[in-house]
Design a protein around this motif. Structure first.
Motif, PDB file in Angstrom:
ATOM      1  N   PRO A 122       0.822  -1.223   0.000  1.00 61.60           N
ATOM      2  CA  PRO A 122       0.000   0.000   0.000  1.00 61.60           C
ATOM      3  C   PRO A 122       0.849   1.265   0.000  1.00 61.60           C
ATOM      4  CG  PRO A 122      -0.896  -1.601   1.534  1.00 61.60           C
ATOM      5  CD  PRO A 122       0.428  -2.162   1.082  1.00 61.60           C
ATOM      6  N   ASP A 123       0.500   2.198  -0.903  1.00 65.55           N
ATOM      7  CA  ASP A 123       1.186   3.486  -1.015  1.00 65.55           C
ATOM      8  C   ASP A 123       2.692   3.326  -1.176  1.00 65.55           C
ATOM      9  OD1 ASP A 123      -1.246   4.909  -0.701  1.00 65.55           O
ATOM     10  OD2 ASP A 123      -1.107   4.612   1.473  1.00 65.55           O
ATOM     11  N   SER A 124       3.086   2.273  -1.867  1.00 65.90           N
ATOM     12  CA  SER A 124       4.499   1.959  -2.024  1.00 65.90           C
ATOM     13  C   SER A 124       4.764   1.483  -3.448  1.00 65.90           C
ATOM     14  CB  SER A 124       4.904   0.866  -1.036  1.00 65.90           C
ATOM     15  OG  SER A 124       6.170   0.330  -1.354  1.00 65.90           O
ATOM     16  N   ALA A 125       6.037   1.543  -3.856  1.00 70.87           N
ATOM     17  CA  ALA A 125       6.441   1.018  -5.163  1.00 70.87           C
ATOM     18  C   ALA A 125       7.088  -0.346  -5.029  1.00 70.87           C
ATOM     19  CB  ALA A 125       7.404   1.994  -5.831  1.00 70.87           C
ATOM     20  N   GLU A 126       6.970  -0.973  -3.852  1.00 72.50           N
ATOM     21  CA  GLU A 126       7.563  -2.293  -3.643  1.00 72.50           C
ATOM     22  C   GLU A 126       6.598  -3.376  -4.127  1.00 72.50           C
ATOM     23  OE1 GLU A 126       9.257  -5.180  -0.060  1.00 72.50           O
ATOM     24  OE2 GLU A 126       8.898  -3.034   0.309  1.00 72.50           O
ATOM     25  N   THR A 156      -2.061   6.088 -11.324  1.00 72.15           N
ATOM     26  CA  THR A 156      -2.681   5.856 -10.021  1.00 72.15           C
ATOM     27  C   THR A 156      -4.152   6.266 -10.069  1.00 72.15           C
ATOM     28  OG1 THR A 156      -2.248   8.073  -9.145  1.00 72.15           O
ATOM     29  CG2 THR A 156      -0.493   6.441  -8.892  1.00 72.15           C
ATOM     30  N   ALA A 157      -4.863   5.862  -9.052  1.00 69.33           N
ATOM     31  CA  ALA A 157      -6.217   6.374  -8.849  1.00 69.33           C
ATOM     32  C   ALA A 157      -6.122   7.768  -8.247  1.00 69.33           C
ATOM     33  CB  ALA A 157      -7.004   5.446  -7.931  1.00 69.33           C
ATOM     34  N   ALA A 158      -7.202   8.534  -8.344  1.00 71.82           N
ATOM     35  CA  ALA A 158      -7.239   9.886  -7.772  1.00 71.82           C
ATOM     36  C   ALA A 158      -7.723   9.804  -6.329  1.00 71.82           C
ATOM     37  CB  ALA A 158      -8.159  10.785  -8.587  1.00 71.82           C
ATOM     38  N   VAL A 159      -6.853  10.231  -5.408  1.00 74.70           N
ATOM     39  CA  VAL A 159      -7.231  10.225  -3.992  1.00 74.70           C
ATOM     40  C   VAL A 159      -7.109  11.624  -3.379  1.00 74.70           C
ATOM     41  CG1 VAL A 159      -6.639   7.805  -3.655  1.00 74.70           C
ATOM     42  CG2 VAL A 159      -4.881   9.559  -3.328  1.00 74.70           C
ATOM     43  N   GLY A 160      -6.767  12.623  -4.222  1.00 76.25           N
ATOM     44  CA  GLY A 160      -6.745  13.996  -3.725  1.00 76.25           C
ATOM     45  C   GLY A 160      -5.377  14.566  -3.438  1.00 76.25           C
ATOM     46  N   PHE A 161      -4.303  13.795  -3.704  1.00 76.99           N
ATOM     47  CA  PHE A 161      -2.956  14.285  -3.445  1.00 76.99           C
ATOM     48  C   PHE A 161      -2.155  14.158  -4.739  1.00 76.99           C
ATOM     49  CE2 PHE A 161      -4.589  12.571   0.536  1.00 76.99           C
ATOM     50  CZ  PHE A 161      -4.458  13.662   1.380  1.00 76.99           C
ATOM     51  N   GLU A 162      -2.276  15.174  -5.616  1.00 74.55           N
ATOM     52  CA  GLU A 162      -1.726  15.064  -6.957  1.00 74.55           C
ATOM     53  C   GLU A 162      -0.213  14.865  -6.972  1.00 74.55           C
ATOM     54  OE1 GLU A 162      -2.965  18.234  -9.461  1.00 74.55           O
ATOM     55  OE2 GLU A 162      -5.113  17.810  -9.222  1.00 74.55           O
ATOM     56  N   SER A 163       0.515  15.610  -6.158  1.00 74.47           N
ATOM     57  CA  SER A 163       1.976  15.480  -6.166  1.00 74.47           C
ATOM     58  C   SER A 163       2.396  14.092  -5.694  1.00 74.47           C
ATOM     59  CB  SER A 163       2.617  16.559  -5.288  1.00 74.47           C
ATOM     60  OG  SER A 163       2.177  16.449  -3.941  1.00 74.47           O
ATOM     61  N   GLY A 164       1.729  13.593  -4.667  1.00 70.23           N
ATOM     62  CA  GLY A 164       2.037  12.251  -4.189  1.00 70.23           C
ATOM     63  C   GLY A 164       1.675  11.184  -5.209  1.00 70.23           C
ATOM     64  N   GLU A 165       0.552  11.393  -5.896  1.00 71.78           N
ATOM     65  CA  GLU A 165       0.134  10.445  -6.930  1.00 71.78           C
ATOM     66  C   GLU A 165       1.142  10.406  -8.069  1.00 71.78           C
ATOM     67  OE1 GLU A 165      -4.575  11.375  -6.013  1.00 71.78           O
ATOM     68  OE2 GLU A 165      -3.651  12.068  -7.874  1.00 71.78           O
ATOM     69  N   ARG A 198       6.511   3.531  -9.308  1.00 68.65           N
ATOM     70  CA  ARG A 198       6.013   2.201  -9.690  1.00 68.65           C
ATOM     71  C   ARG A 198       6.450   1.838 -11.107  1.00 68.65           C
ATOM     72  NH1 ARG A 198       0.005   1.749  -6.768  1.00 68.65           N
ATOM     73  NH2 ARG A 198       0.864   1.332  -4.683  1.00 68.65           N
ATOM     74  N   ALA A 199       6.486   2.826 -12.005  1.00 62.46           N
ATOM     75  CA  ALA A 199       7.007   2.551 -13.347  1.00 62.46           C
ATOM     76  C   ALA A 199       8.464   2.117 -13.274  1.00 62.46           C
ATOM     77  CB  ALA A 199       6.861   3.787 -14.232  1.00 62.46           C
ATOM     78  N   ASN A 200       9.256   2.805 -12.443  1.00 63.91           N
ATOM     79  CA  ASN A 200      10.659   2.434 -12.277  1.00 63.91           C
ATOM     80  C   ASN A 200      10.809   1.061 -11.637  1.00 63.91           C
ATOM     81  OD1 ASN A 200      11.804   4.750 -13.427  1.00 63.91           O
ATOM     82  ND2 ASN A 200      11.637   5.892 -11.518  1.00 63.91           N
ATOM     83  N   ALA A 201       9.892   0.710 -10.735  1.00 60.88           N
ATOM     84  CA  ALA A 201       9.946  -0.607 -10.106  1.00 60.88           C
ATOM     85  C   ALA A 201       9.717  -1.713 -11.129  1.00 60.88           C
ATOM     86  CB  ALA A 201       8.907  -0.695  -8.986  1.00 60.88           C
ATOM     87  N   ILE A 202       8.804  -1.482 -12.078  1.00 58.72           N
ATOM     88  CA  ILE A 202       8.562  -2.462 -13.129  1.00 58.72           C
ATOM     89  C   ILE A 202       9.800  -2.599 -14.006  1.00 58.72           C
ATOM     90  CG2 ILE A 202       7.192  -2.958 -15.188  1.00 58.72           C
ATOM     91  CD1 ILE A 202       5.729  -3.488 -12.581  1.00 58.72           C
ATOM     92  N   VAL A 203      10.418  -1.462 -14.348  1.00 56.68           N
ATOM     93  CA  VAL A 203      11.637  -1.507 -15.157  1.00 56.68           C
ATOM     94  C   VAL A 203      12.729  -2.287 -14.427  1.00 56.68           C
ATOM     95  CG1 VAL A 203      13.518  -0.123 -16.108  1.00 56.68           C
ATOM     96  CG2 VAL A 203      11.145   0.575 -16.452  1.00 56.68           C
ATOM     97  N   ASP A 204      12.919  -2.007 -13.133  1.00 57.45           N
ATOM     98  CA  ASP A 204      13.928  -2.736 -12.357  1.00 57.45           C
ATOM     99  C   ASP A 204      13.678  -4.243 -12.416  1.00 57.45           C
ATOM    100  OD1 ASP A 204      15.129  -0.373 -11.634  1.00 57.45           O
ATOM    101  OD2 ASP A 204      14.178  -0.251  -9.663  1.00 57.45           O
ATOM    102  N   ALA A 205      12.415  -4.622 -12.298  1.00 53.94           N
ATOM    103  CA  ALA A 205      12.074  -6.051 -12.318  1.00 53.94           C
ATOM    104  C   ALA A 205      12.359  -6.669 -13.678  1.00 53.94           C
ATOM    105  CB  ALA A 205      10.601  -6.240 -11.955  1.00 53.94           C
TER     106      ALA A 205
END
Length: 468
Positions: free
Chosen positions: A368-372, A402-411, A418-425
């Protein structure tokens, strides 16, 4: 003469008339391409030489679908390397620190910026007449250049009037090309001032002389070499001068046989009949579906829909088809194209876009809320890696959402991570890191309603586009 503006990153279609030795140039647009701008400029501050400024700008330009408009829309990711000069084939890092840009080009060739962060620096350049031309012909056209001499991150737009001359025909790297010259004067601050640019830039003057090589067979601008001598004057009295060269290169992806790639794609992804038809150029023959897979036969993925099944083809029920081309019904009462051997939790959807084949990976399992990534994604990532290896010459855009949860910079940050995590994998699974471009779009590109849990789940996704 009537003119048609051509953005140098786009493609030019050249029609050669051998009998009259004249050529007609037309703007056609293009698919994905890579644009490189290399600058080697000697810098002088108030007349004193301070060193050689070397900069390389790489960009990856992708067409964007936009219905209801005759204009062509593009997105670009620009990466700036101002520290070293090196053969980019030896760079080991992926492209992830980018400057976004988007623009549209009208049927007449006018480039109109939508997202403008200073790049591309040359706009509507080169520009060609629509009339037939022969060696020795000249024409004038307007263009725009953006500059940031002090590297402040503030770009100033300068209009330029370019004189073009058709010089000769030649060979460049073994390819038949047209050779054109272009020259213009830098004149800023006299009759024009960019109030949105650097307010401390008072004026600029100088000269540019460029030579460009345009492919006869392919019609694309292969290279532009610009000799520069110009000076920028600032309100505090400083004069900054540059002398040297700017070289522009356009590179297009190698040919990609999507038809041969289709069987590998079908092993891992849901791809409907319309998308298969886009790849093969033929209607799908649903009389040869493999039972329970939702896939056409690997031997015959797409043939004319009018082919009779009475010649021995079987439907998914095992009964002879009496001539109907409708999909056979399974015992669930659904057509084969709606059945998949993959579970909904591991869904991968394949679509053909203007930029290339896009794989949409939904329901990725992150903390949750992570790129792991969670261990349960290993099998799906293994499958994706094996399929991408079937396109060894292409580059891959990996875009996080991401889904919209109200925190644009965090999203936005989470989508990039998460895109970088997929590339790493995928790199761990044997794909070179420099094959990837990563991008985060946060919640700005929803595909479903963010007000429902189901919609949010669909919006949490990663897309991999095989660029072509």
């Amino acid at each position: 003469m009537k003119k048609i503006a051509l953005f140098c990153l786009g493609i030019i279609s050249l029609i050669y008339n051998a009998s009259s030795q004249e050529s007609v140039l037309q703007y056609r647009g293009s698919g994905s391409y890579k644009y490189i701008e290399r600058s080697d400029l000697r810098r002088y501050d108030n007349g004193k030489y301070v060193g050689l400024t070397s900069r390389e700008i790489r960009s990856f330009i992708m067409p964007v679908a936009h219905s209801g408009s005759p204009d062509r829309y593009y997105e670009g990711n620009f990466y700036v390397d101002e520290e070293t000069r090196r053969n980019m084939n030896n760079v080991s890092d992926g492209i992830n620190d980018y400057i976004p840009s988007s623009f549209r080009i009208t049927p007449k060739g006018q480039l109109i910026m939508i997202t403008d962060n200073g790049y591309p620096t040359f706009r509507s350049f080169p520009t060609f007449t629509t009339q037939k031309i022969k060696i020795g012909d000249r024409w004038h056209a307007e263009a725009t250049r953006t500059v940031d001499p002090m590297n402040k991150g503030i770009f100033t737009k300068m209009p330029i009037t370019v004189e073009y001359t058709y010089l000769k025909d030649e060979k460049y790297n073994g390819e038949d090309v047209y050779v054109f010259s272009a020259q213009w004067a830098t004149r800023y601050g006299i009759s024009y001032h960019d109030f949105g640019g650097d307010k401390e830039l008072k004026s600029a003057n100088g000269s540019h002389k460029a030579t460009m090589y345009v492919s006869k067979s392919k019609g694309n601008a292969l290279v532009v070499r610009d000799s520069v001598d110009e000076t920028f004057m600032y309100t505090n009295g400083d004069k900054i001068s540059f002398r040297g060269t700017i070289s522009l290169f356009t590179e297009y992806p190698p040919a990609f046989d999507k038809t041969k790639f289709l069987p590998a794609l079908q092993r891992i992804a849901d791809i409907d009949d319309k998308e298969i038809e886009k790849i093969t150029g033929k209607p799908v023959n649903t009389s040869s579906w493999v039972e329970g897979t939702g896939k056409p036969s690997a031997k015959n993925p797409a043939v004319s829909a009018g082919t009779s099944a009475s010649s021995g083809n079987k439907t998914g029920t095992g009964k002879a088809n009496s001539g109907s081309t409708k999909p056979a019904k399974t015992n669930q009462g659904k057509s084969p194209s709606s059945i998949t051997s993959k579970t909904k939790d591991n869904k991968i959807k394949a679509e053909v876009t203007d930029a290339g084949i896009r794989l949409t990976i939904q329901n990725l399992k992150f903390k949750p809320d992570s790129a792991e990534l969670l261990p349960g994604e290993n099998d799906r990532l293994n499958m994706i890696a094996e399929v991408l290896k079937e396109a060894p010459d292409q580059m891959f855009l990996v875009e996080g959402h991401t889904a919209a949860v109200g925190f644009e910079s965090g999203e936005m940050k989470l989508s990039v991570d998460r895109a970088n995590a997929i590339v790493d994998a995928l790199v761990k699974r044997g794909i070179a890191r420099n094959k990837f471009i990563t991008k985060g779009s946060g919640s700005t590109k929803p595909v479903a309603d963010n007000s429902t849990p189901e919609g949010k789940a669909q919006n949490r996704r990663v897309e991999i586009t095989i660029l072509e």
